[in-house]
Design a protein around this motif. Structure first.
Motif, PDB file in Angstrom:
ATOM      1  N   LEU A 174     -17.845 -65.088  -3.811  1.00 37.82           N
ATOM      2  CA  LEU A 174     -17.813 -65.789  -5.102  1.00 37.82           C
ATOM      3  C   LEU A 174     -18.124 -67.267  -4.929  1.00 37.82           C
ATOM      4  CD1 LEU A 174     -14.731 -64.259  -6.982  1.00 37.82           C
ATOM      5  CD2 LEU A 174     -17.137 -63.577  -7.064  1.00 37.82           C
ATOM      6  N   ALA A 175     -17.589 -67.889  -3.877  1.00 34.71           N
ATOM      7  CA  ALA A 175     -17.847 -69.308  -3.643  1.00 34.71           C
ATOM      8  C   ALA A 175     -19.341 -69.557  -3.465  1.00 34.71           C
ATOM      9  CB  ALA A 175     -17.073 -69.789  -2.418  1.00 34.71           C
ATOM     10  N   THR A 176     -20.009 -68.686  -2.730  1.00 37.78           N
ATOM     11  CA  THR A 176     -21.461 -68.819  -2.542  1.00 37.78           C
ATOM     12  C   THR A 176     -22.201 -68.663  -3.858  1.00 37.78           C
ATOM     13  OG1 THR A 176     -21.309 -67.954  -0.283  1.00 37.78           O
ATOM     14  CG2 THR A 176     -23.468 -67.863  -1.355  1.00 37.78           C
ATOM     15  N   PHE A 201     -16.612 -63.812 -13.284  1.00 36.86           N
ATOM     16  CA  PHE A 201     -15.875 -63.231 -12.156  1.00 36.86           C
ATOM     17  C   PHE A 201     -14.364 -63.268 -12.358  1.00 36.86           C
ATOM     18  CE2 PHE A 201     -19.690 -65.196  -9.937  1.00 36.86           C
ATOM     19  CZ  PHE A 201     -20.401 -63.996  -9.872  1.00 36.86           C
ATOM     20  N   LYS A 202     -13.914 -63.453 -13.585  1.00 42.21           N
ATOM     21  CA  LYS A 202     -12.495 -63.704 -13.842  1.00 42.21           C
ATOM     22  C   LYS A 202     -11.567 -62.614 -13.301  1.00 42.21           C
ATOM     23  CE  LYS A 202     -12.199 -66.924 -17.704  1.00 42.21           C
ATOM     24  NZ  LYS A 202     -11.748 -67.124 -19.103  1.00 42.21           N
ATOM     25  N   ASP A 203     -12.055 -61.407 -13.163  1.00 40.82           N
ATOM     26  CA  ASP A 203     -11.212 -60.313 -12.680  1.00 40.82           C
ATOM     27  C   ASP A 203     -10.948 -60.403 -11.181  1.00 40.82           C
ATOM     28  OD1 ASP A 203     -11.090 -59.259 -15.223  1.00 40.82           O
ATOM     29  OD2 ASP A 203     -12.691 -57.803 -14.884  1.00 40.82           O
ATOM     30  N   TYR A 204     -11.641 -61.313 -10.497  1.00 39.39           N
ATOM     31  CA  TYR A 204     -11.607 -61.293  -9.040  1.00 39.39           C
ATOM     32  C   TYR A 204     -11.040 -62.562  -8.397  1.00 39.39           C
ATOM     33  CZ  TYR A 204     -14.662 -57.312  -9.795  1.00 39.39           C
ATOM     34  OH  TYR A 204     -15.189 -56.120 -10.218  1.00 39.39           O
ATOM     35  N   PHE A 205     -10.637 -63.551  -9.184  1.00 37.22           N
ATOM     36  CA  PHE A 205     -10.091 -64.755  -8.585  1.00 37.22           C
ATOM     37  C   PHE A 205      -8.855 -65.225  -9.346  1.00 37.22           C
ATOM     38  CE2 PHE A 205     -13.195 -66.449 -11.688  1.00 37.22           C
ATOM     39  CZ  PHE A 205     -12.402 -67.349 -12.374  1.00 37.22           C
ATOM     40  N   HIS A 206      -8.067 -66.075  -8.672  1.00 38.90           N
ATOM     41  CA  HIS A 206      -6.927 -66.725  -9.311  1.00 38.90           C
ATOM     42  C   HIS A 206      -7.346 -68.055  -9.931  1.00 38.90           C
ATOM     43  CE1 HIS A 206      -4.705 -63.649  -7.320  1.00 38.90           C
ATOM     44  NE2 HIS A 206      -4.744 -64.189  -6.122  1.00 38.90           N
ATOM     45  N   ILE A 218     -12.194 -77.184 -13.221  1.00 45.33           N
ATOM     46  CA  ILE A 218     -11.294 -76.116 -12.791  1.00 45.33           C
ATOM     47  C   ILE A 218     -11.356 -74.966 -13.784  1.00 45.33           C
ATOM     48  CG2 ILE A 218      -8.860 -75.470 -12.451  1.00 45.33           C
ATOM     49  CD1 ILE A 218      -8.362 -78.387 -11.599  1.00 45.33           C
ATOM     50  N   ILE A 219     -11.311 -73.752 -13.261  1.00 38.09           N
ATOM     51  CA  ILE A 219     -11.163 -72.570 -14.093  1.00 38.09           C
ATOM     52  C   ILE A 219     -10.071 -71.705 -13.481  1.00 38.09           C
ATOM     53  CG2 ILE A 219     -12.993 -71.338 -12.854  1.00 38.09           C
ATOM     54  CD1 ILE A 219     -13.658 -69.900 -15.482  1.00 38.09           C
TER      55      ILE A 219
END
Length: 240
Positions: A174-176, A201-206, A218-219
């Motif tokens: 995700l960072a990439t 990508f909201k389902d995959y990160f805090h 920030i998200i």
């Protein structure tokens, strides 16, 4: 115990409560499995696009999954995947406190508070702020990608995109992906475009922090921001 582990391109700063852990041997084994797979399927190494899920060793399947989620080639997740696998290896030995920093892609479990410094190249925020992570019994990933620092391929100009997630392999991909979207006529626009990409990508990160020059966004929910010393960057500030 703190030590550095270097095996070919893998550069790990390890902090752990496990003695006689044997982690270098484990990492070497995983790398050999990956290298053997690449010899048989060289496109895995060069693809900048996600590849379909295939049979293979665990390290390969994790990288393929992360690439599919992030919309990037599987090698975009290699550092985070090695960190994640190494963390679970030490957790299986009973670790409750391990930090594995593989070139800025971190997997950790911590039974006390931990500070992680932010390195964002020439951005004024680099070395000035960090993240304070609360104690957690669950493993987490903290991965950073940059278009201005390091040798990894990036199509954006973010000084840092830091992703907080449950899995370091997915955080790395995700960072990439999000860093690739950090483009625009101004630094502010680059941050906005990266955050817009992150929305998918909201389902995959805090939480995610994007830094471009003097601009940041920030998200989601990121750990508490703390003031750090300019000399202190990722991998050098651990215990509270």
């Amino acid at each position: 115990m703190k030590e550095n582990i270097r095996i070919k391109e893998t550069r790990i700063k390890l902090t752990t409560d496990i003695k006689d852990h044997g982690l270098p041997g484990f990492i070497l084994k995983e790398r050999l499995l990956l290298e053997d797979y690449i010899r048989r399927k060289p496109h895995f190494l060069t693809s900048l696009e996600p590849l379909p899920a295939q049979d293979g060793p665990t390290i390969v399947r994790m990288m393929l999954k992360a690439g599919l989620i992030g919309g990037v080639g599987p090698m975009a997740a290699v550092a985070g995947t090695i960190s994640e696998l190494s963390l679970h290896y030490l957790m299986d030995k009973g670790s409750r406190y391990t930090i594995i920093d593989n070139g800025g892609d971190i997997a950790l479990i911590n039974d006390r508070k931990v500070n992680i410094g932010l390195y964002a190249g020439d951005s004024p925020l680099s070395g000035e702020i960090g993240f304070q992570l609360k104690a957690s019994r669950k493993p987490r990933g903290v991965c950073t990608s940059s278009g201005t620092v390091g040798h990894s391929i990036s199509f954006g100009r973010a000084d840092a995109v830091t992703v907080f997630a449950s899995q370091a392999s997915i955080a790395d991909a995700l960072a990439t992906s999000i860093a690739n979207a950090a483009n625009g006529a101004s630094d502010h626009e680059a941050v906005e475009n990266a955050l817009e990409k992150a929305e998918g990508f909201k389902d995959y990160f805090h939480g995610i922090l994007v830094v471009v020059g003097e601009n940041a966004g920030i998200i989601g929910r990121i750990p508490k921001l703390v003031k750090t010393d300019k000399k202190v960057t990722i991998g050098e500030l651990w215990d509270v």
